[in-house]
Design a protein around this motif. Structure first.
Motif, mmCIF file in Angstrom:
data_model
loop_
_atom_site.group_PDB
_atom_site.id
_atom_site.type_symbol
_atom_site.label_atom_id
_atom_site.label_comp_id
_atom_site.label_asym_id
_atom_site.label_seq_id
_atom_site.Cartn_x
_atom_site.Cartn_y
_atom_site.Cartn_z
ATOM 1 N N ALA A 128 0.828 -1.199 0.000
ATOM 2 C CA ALA A 128 0.000 0.000 0.000
ATOM 3 C C ALA A 128 0.865 1.251 0.000
ATOM 4 O O ALA A 128 1.666 1.437 0.923
ATOM 5 C CB ALA A 128 -0.900 0.003 1.233
ATOM 6 N N PRO A 129 0.722 2.127 -0.988
ATOM 7 C CA PRO A 129 1.446 3.403 -0.945
ATOM 8 C C PRO A 129 1.061 4.234 0.283
ATOM 9 O O PRO A 129 1.905 4.872 0.890
ATOM 10 C CB PRO A 129 1.011 4.103 -2.238
ATOM 11 N N THR A 130 -0.227 4.188 0.626
ATOM 12 C CA THR A 130 -0.697 4.815 1.861
ATOM 13 C C THR A 130 -1.393 3.750 2.694
ATOM 14 O O THR A 130 -2.423 3.207 2.275
ATOM 15 C CB THR A 130 -1.678 5.968 1.573
ATOM 16 N N MET A 131 -0.809 3.436 3.835
ATOM 17 C CA MET A 131 -1.402 2.448 4.732
ATOM 18 C C MET A 131 -2.081 3.185 5.881
ATOM 19 O O MET A 131 -1.437 3.752 6.756
ATOM 20 C CB MET A 131 -0.333 1.502 5.282
ATOM 21 N N THR A 132 -3.406 3.200 5.845
ATOM 22 C CA THR A 132 -4.166 3.782 6.945
ATOM 23 C C THR A 132 -4.399 2.712 8.011
ATOM 24 O O THR A 132 -4.176 1.519 7.779
ATOM 25 C CB THR A 132 -5.514 4.314 6.462
ATOM 26 N N ALA A 133 -4.863 3.142 9.164
ATOM 27 C CA ALA A 133 -5.162 2.191 10.224
ATOM 28 C C ALA A 133 -6.253 1.217 9.785
ATOM 29 O O ALA A 133 -6.227 0.028 10.127
ATOM 30 C CB ALA A 133 -5.583 2.941 11.487
ATOM 31 N N GLY A 134 -7.211 1.704 8.993
ATOM 32 C CA GLY A 134 -8.279 0.831 8.512
ATOM 33 C C GLY A 134 -7.767 -0.237 7.572
ATOM 34 O O GLY A 134 -8.130 -1.405 7.683
ATOM 35 N N ARG A 135 -6.927 0.170 6.625
ATOM 36 C CA ARG A 135 -6.378 -0.833 5.705
ATOM 37 C C ARG A 135 -5.447 -1.785 6.442
ATOM 38 O O ARG A 135 -5.395 -2.978 6.119
ATOM 39 C CB ARG A 135 -5.651 -0.157 4.546
ATOM 40 N N LEU A 136 -4.708 -1.288 7.425
ATOM 41 C CA LEU A 136 -3.840 -2.157 8.208
ATOM 42 C C LEU A 136 -4.662 -3.201 8.954
ATOM 43 O O LEU A 136 -4.296 -4.384 8.986
ATOM 44 C CB LEU A 136 -3.027 -1.323 9.196
ATOM 45 N N LEU A 137 -5.771 -2.769 9.549
ATOM 46 C CA LEU A 137 -6.651 -3.720 10.228
ATOM 47 C C LEU A 137 -7.166 -4.754 9.240
ATOM 48 O O LEU A 137 -7.147 -5.967 9.520
ATOM 49 C CB LEU A 137 -7.823 -2.968 10.867
ATOM 50 N N PHE A 138 -7.614 -4.297 8.088
ATOM 51 C CA PHE A 138 -8.121 -5.197 7.045
ATOM 52 C C PHE A 138 -7.038 -6.185 6.613
ATOM 53 O O PHE A 138 -7.279 -7.392 6.538
ATOM 54 C CB PHE A 138 -8.597 -4.370 5.854
ATOM 55 N N ALA A 139 -5.835 -5.676 6.339
ATOM 56 C CA ALA A 139 -4.747 -6.534 5.869
ATOM 57 C C ALA A 139 -4.329 -7.536 6.934
ATOM 58 O O ALA A 139 -4.102 -8.729 6.637
ATOM 59 C CB ALA A 139 -3.554 -5.675 5.453
ATOM 60 N N ALA A 140 -4.222 -7.094 8.177
ATOM 61 C CA ALA A 140 -3.773 -7.974 9.254
ATOM 62 C C ALA A 140 -4.779 -9.088 9.528
ATOM 63 O O ALA A 140 -4.415 -10.266 9.667
ATOM 64 C CB ALA A 140 -3.517 -7.159 10.515
ATOM 65 N N VAL A 141 -6.057 -8.727 9.600
ATOM 66 C CA VAL A 141 -7.080 -9.722 9.917
ATOM 67 C C VAL A 141 -7.245 -10.717 8.763
ATOM 68 O O VAL A 141 -7.347 -11.930 8.981
ATOM 69 C CB VAL A 141 -8.417 -9.043 10.255
ATOM 70 N N THR A 142 -7.265 -10.217 7.541
ATOM 71 C CA THR A 142 -7.423 -11.130 6.411
ATOM 72 C C THR A 142 -6.200 -12.036 6.243
ATOM 73 O O THR A 142 -6.347 -13.212 5.886
ATOM 74 C CB THR A 142 -7.682 -10.359 5.103
ATOM 75 N N THR A 143 -5.017 -11.519 6.526
ATOM 76 C CA THR A 143 -3.828 -12.375 6.461
ATOM 77 C C THR A 143 -3.892 -13.461 7.532
ATOM 78 O O THR A 143 -3.567 -14.627 7.263
ATOM 79 C CB THR A 143 -2.548 -11.536 6.630
ATOM 80 N N GLY A 144 -4.314 -13.082 8.731
ATOM 81 C CA GLY A 144 -4.484 -14.091 9.779
ATOM 82 C C GLY A 144 -5.498 -15.137 9.384
ATOM 83 O O GLY A 144 -5.297 -16.350 9.594
ATOM 84 N N TYR A 145 -6.603 -14.683 8.789
ATOM 85 C CA TYR A 145 -7.616 -15.640 8.334
ATOM 86 C C TYR A 145 -7.059 -16.563 7.258
ATOM 87 O O TYR A 145 -7.332 -17.769 7.259
ATOM 88 C CB TYR A 145 -8.845 -14.907 7.789
ATOM 89 N N ILE A 146 -6.284 -16.021 6.335
ATOM 90 C CA ILE A 146 -5.686 -16.836 5.275
ATOM 91 C C ILE A 146 -4.838 -17.954 5.867
ATOM 92 O O ILE A 146 -4.925 -19.116 5.438
ATOM 93 C CB ILE A 146 -4.856 -15.953 4.327
ATOM 94 N N LEU A 147 -4.023 -17.637 6.855
ATOM 95 C CA LEU A 147 -3.157 -18.650 7.462
ATOM 96 C C LEU A 147 -3.982 -19.738 8.154
ATOM 97 O O LEU A 147 -3.631 -20.918 8.106
ATOM 98 C CB LEU A 147 -2.203 -17.985 8.454
ATOM 99 N N ILE A 148 -5.081 -19.337 8.790
ATOM 100 C CA ILE A 148 -5.958 -20.321 9.421
ATOM 101 C C ILE A 148 -6.696 -21.142 8.362
ATOM 102 O O ILE A 148 -6.801 -22.375 8.463
ATOM 103 C CB ILE A 148 -6.963 -19.620 10.354
ATOM 104 N N ALA A 149 -7.198 -20.464 7.325
ATOM 105 C CA ALA A 149 -7.939 -21.154 6.266
ATOM 106 C C ALA A 149 -7.087 -22.200 5.568
ATOM 107 O O ALA A 149 -7.578 -23.271 5.199
ATOM 108 C CB ALA A 149 -8.466 -20.136 5.257
ATOM 109 N N ILE A 150 -5.817 -21.891 5.374
ATOM 110 C CA ILE A 150 -4.918 -22.850 4.726
ATOM 111 C C ILE A 150 -4.847 -24.146 5.535
ATOM 112 O O ILE A 150 -4.861 -25.250 4.966
ATOM 113 C CB ILE A 150 -3.523 -22.234 4.539
ATOM 114 N N ARG A 151 -4.790 -24.028 6.842
ATOM 115 C CA ARG A 151 -4.725 -25.222 7.696
ATOM 116 C C ARG A 151 -5.980 -26.071 7.526
ATOM 117 O O ARG A 151 -5.904 -27.294 7.420
ATOM 118 C CB ARG A 151 -4.545 -24.819 9.167
ATOM 119 N N PHE A 152 -7.142 -25.416 7.519
ATOM 120 C CA PHE A 152 -8.393 -26.153 7.327
ATOM 121 C C PHE A 152 -8.433 -26.818 5.952
ATOM 122 O O PHE A 152 -8.794 -27.993 5.818
ATOM 123 C CB PHE A 152 -9.600 -25.212 7.477
ATOM 124 N N GLU A 153 -8.077 -26.069 4.922
ATOM 125 C CA GLU A 153 -8.131 -26.591 3.562
ATOM 126 C C GLU A 153 -7.183 -27.771 3.389
ATOM 127 O O GLU A 153 -7.540 -28.789 2.779
ATOM 128 C CB GLU A 153 -7.785 -25.493 2.559
#
Length: 246
Positions: free
Chosen positions: A184-209
């Motif tokens: 992100a050229p500009t990382m706001t707190a909102g985008r950071l929250l979005f990126a962090a939570v979705t990345t965490g979900y991705i790592l969990i989803a991979i384990r389930f899959e």
């Protein structure tokens, strides 16, 4: 049923393309840094609830046990399309009800560097689409299933294939999302929250899959998992097989 599958796919495509602009702050009228005002605490709670709805929908509806139960109610040919429709609704809900957190975490103002970061982020989105076509894009989004049903053809059997992307990492689609969210050229707190939570979900989803894939393919998937890295490419490995499903 065919019309249902095609409409579900087209709705997904429209919402997903809008989501790219929403995350990137490009083209669309309202992006991740726009929306109803709320205090920081309230915005975080609402945004986490929205992301949790999306994560639960994706995880629960993708599990084999849920599919077996669900197809007692929903005809099997449109099961995948229904999943896609629910995922589209969950994504649209996020963008509709998202509360912005506009405080800047970082801001790259130099034009060349800013352009490079936009290019990297858009390359991540391109990787997402490329990864779906490297396996079977229209099967992944439920179109092929309804077309097979219309033609009276049996469901395709699951098999291993070795498209190039999946010899590099096991989950190039998820890798594309991670790149897109974080470059992100500009990382706001909102985008950071979005990126962090979705990345965490991705790592969990991979384990389930991967747990489900081991259940279907057994040692063939265990071997693939040993030979090919999950998300970060490694120059000294050679992947041999990739399961088409999931």
């Amino acid at each position: 049923m065919a019309a249902y599958g095609v409409v579900a796919y087209l709705l997904f495509l429209v919402v997903f393309l809008y989501a790219i602009g929403w995350v990137e702050g490009l083209v669309v009228p309202r992006d991740i840094n726009d929306g109803p005002d709320a205090s920081t605490a309230v915005a975080i709670v609402i945004d986490l609830i929205l992301l949790s709805i999306f994560a639960v929908q994706h995880s629960v509806m993708a599990r084999p046990a849920f599919k077996r139960m669900w197809t007692r109610i929903v005809p099997e040919p449109i099961e995948r399309s229904t999943y896609v429709l629910a995922a589209t609704a969950a994504l649209a809900l996020i963008m509709w009800q998202w509360r912005p957190l506009p405080a800047e975490v970082w801001n790259v103002s130099a034009t060349p560097a800013r352009i490079v970061l936009y290019a990297i982020s858009l390359a991540g989105w391109a990787l997402v689409f490329t990864a779906t076509f490297a396996i079977d894009h229209f099967d992944l989004f439920g179109v092929r299933q309804v077309v097979r049903h219309l033609r009276g053809q049996p469901d395709a059997a699951l098999d291993f294939r070795t498209p190039a992307l999946y010899r590099t990492v096991r989950h190039p689609l998820y890798l594309g999302f991670v790149i897109a969210f974080w470059a992100a050229p500009t990382m706001t707190a909102g985008r950071l929250l979005f990126a962090a939570v979705t990345t965490g979900y991705i790592l969990i989803a991979i384990r389930f899959e991967e747990h489900d894939l081991v259940g279907v393919f057994g040692d063939r998937y265990r071997t693939y998992r040993r030979e090919v890295p999950m998300l970060v490419p490694h120059p000294h490995h050679r992947g041999r097989a990739h399961p088409v499903d999931l």
